[in-house]
Design an enzyme around this catalytic site. Structure first.
Site, PDB file in Angstrom:
ATOM      1  N   ARG A 183       0.664 -10.066  14.036  1.00 57.90           N
ATOM      2  CA  ARG A 183       0.373  -8.714  13.540  1.00 57.90           C
ATOM      3  C   ARG A 183      -0.800  -8.741  12.574  1.00 57.90           C
ATOM      4  NH1 ARG A 183       5.743  -6.614  10.894  1.00 57.90           N
ATOM      5  NH2 ARG A 183       4.537  -4.806  10.286  1.00 57.90           N
ATOM      6  N   ARG A 212      11.841  -9.993   4.602  1.00 59.01           N
ATOM      7  CA  ARG A 212      12.563  -8.734   4.833  1.00 59.01           C
ATOM      8  C   ARG A 212      13.840  -8.960   5.624  1.00 59.01           C
ATOM      9  NH1 ARG A 212       7.553  -4.999   6.836  1.00 59.01           N
ATOM     10  NH2 ARG A 212       6.568  -4.724   4.801  1.00 59.01           N
ATOM     11  N   LYS A 230       0.820  -1.216   0.000  1.00 53.14           N
ATOM     12  CA  LYS A 230       0.000   0.000   0.000  1.00 53.14           C
ATOM     13  C   LYS A 230       0.850   1.261   0.000  1.00 53.14           C
ATOM     14  CE  LYS A 230      -1.793   0.309   4.097  1.00 53.14           C
ATOM     15  NZ  LYS A 230      -1.571   1.370   5.093  1.00 53.14           N
TER      16      LYS A 230
END
Ligand code: ZN
Length: 299
Positions: free
Chosen positions: A174, A127, A13
């Site tokens: 999360r 990541r 996003k």
């Protein structure tokens, strides 16, 4: 154009928001960044937020909405803005709607970037962060150049590691929290006919294309059946708040007076004339009044 972007962590996003900023020439509004700036500058809002956070509490919806009110009044936001990371709760979404209604600049589109849970976990857990310069890589989509595990080739100080936040178990938690918090906001926007869902899997360029199509559909979406009730309700509310009751009553009386004289002049079709004349002018007046500010700001 006023846009709300929604999507889980890892949905891409942020990247798409940046592209919209460039393409549409409107600012991205991040409440987190603004809040940090207010606290740094020691403004009244910043001090209020400081006090709330010192007490170990989350900044309340009213303060967040004050921040938004202040930000959307800035000159660069007059042609529109992109909200990212707000609203997070249904109460915030409702507060935002009434604030923007009051300003006569309602949200044009809410876009949800949809990515499957497995893909999200893969993206985030891929990541890697440099322990020295904090540069972020992704072993799947943005790997470091050779050798495979270094941020700066050959430097033993630039070591890549996986942040705790990016570890699989943490990511799953999360995402669970995100889902639980966001669901009511999504159904709120879905009910109001504003929500567009875009598949956020594939290349960033493909996703941008889908996003553009969704926004174009929202512009035209003003005439879709889904969007109508909400827009009409908003228009009605705007008209009601702007025009004094006395003026409205006078307009109604004038229409009635006109219609009363009509059947006498046209005795041939009294039924039809009676029904048509009183209704149409009244409706048109209300519509024009309420739509004008919206059209002006839409460009
Ligand atoms: Zn580094």
């Amino acid at each position: 154009m006023r846009i709300v972007l929604m999507g889980a962590p890892g949905s891409g996003k942020g990247t798409q928001a940046q592209r919209l900023v460039t393409e549409l020439g409107i600012p991205q509004i991040s409440t987190g960044d603004i809040l940090r700036q207010h606290r740094k500058d020691g403004t009244e809002l910043g001090k209020r937020a400081d006090a709330i956070m010192a007490a170990g509490k989350l900044v309340d919806d009213a303060t967040m909405l004050d921040i938004i009110r202040d930000r959307v009044a800035q000159p660069d936001a007059q042609r529109g803005f992109i909200l990212d990371g707000f609203p997070r709760t249904q109460a915030q979404a409702e507060g935002l709607a009434s604030l923007l209604l009051e300003l006569g600049t309602p949200i044009d589109a809410v876009v949800l970037f949809e990515v499957g849970a497995e893909e999200l976990v893969r993206r985030i857990s891929g990541r890697r962060t440099c322990s020295l310069c904090n540069k972020v890589f992704n072993i799947y989509s943005a790997p470091p150049s050779s050798p495979a595990s270094d941020c700066v080739a050959g430097s033993s100080e630039h070591q890549l590691f996986q942040r705790k936040d990016d570890q699989e178990d943490t990511v799953k938690e999360r995402l669970r929290v995100y889902e639980a918090n966001t669901r009511p906001v999504l159904s709120y926007y879905s009910d109001s006919g504003l929500l567009r869902t875009v598949s956020a899997e594939g290349s960033p360029d493909e996703i941008t294309k889908r996003l553009r199509a969704a926004l174009a559909a929202s512009g035209a979406g003003a005439s879709t059946n889904k969007a109508r009730p909400a827009r009409r309700a908003a228009a009605r509310k705007r008209a009601a708040t702007r025009k004094p009751a006395a003026a409205r009553a006078r307009a109604r009386k004038a229409v009635r007076r006109k219609s009363a004289s009509k059947p006498a002049r046209k005795p041939a079709k009294p039924a039809k004339a009676k029904r048509r004349v009183p209704r149409k002018p009244a409706k048109r007046v209300a519509k024009r009044k309420s739509r004008a500010p919206r059209r002006k700001s839409k460009r």
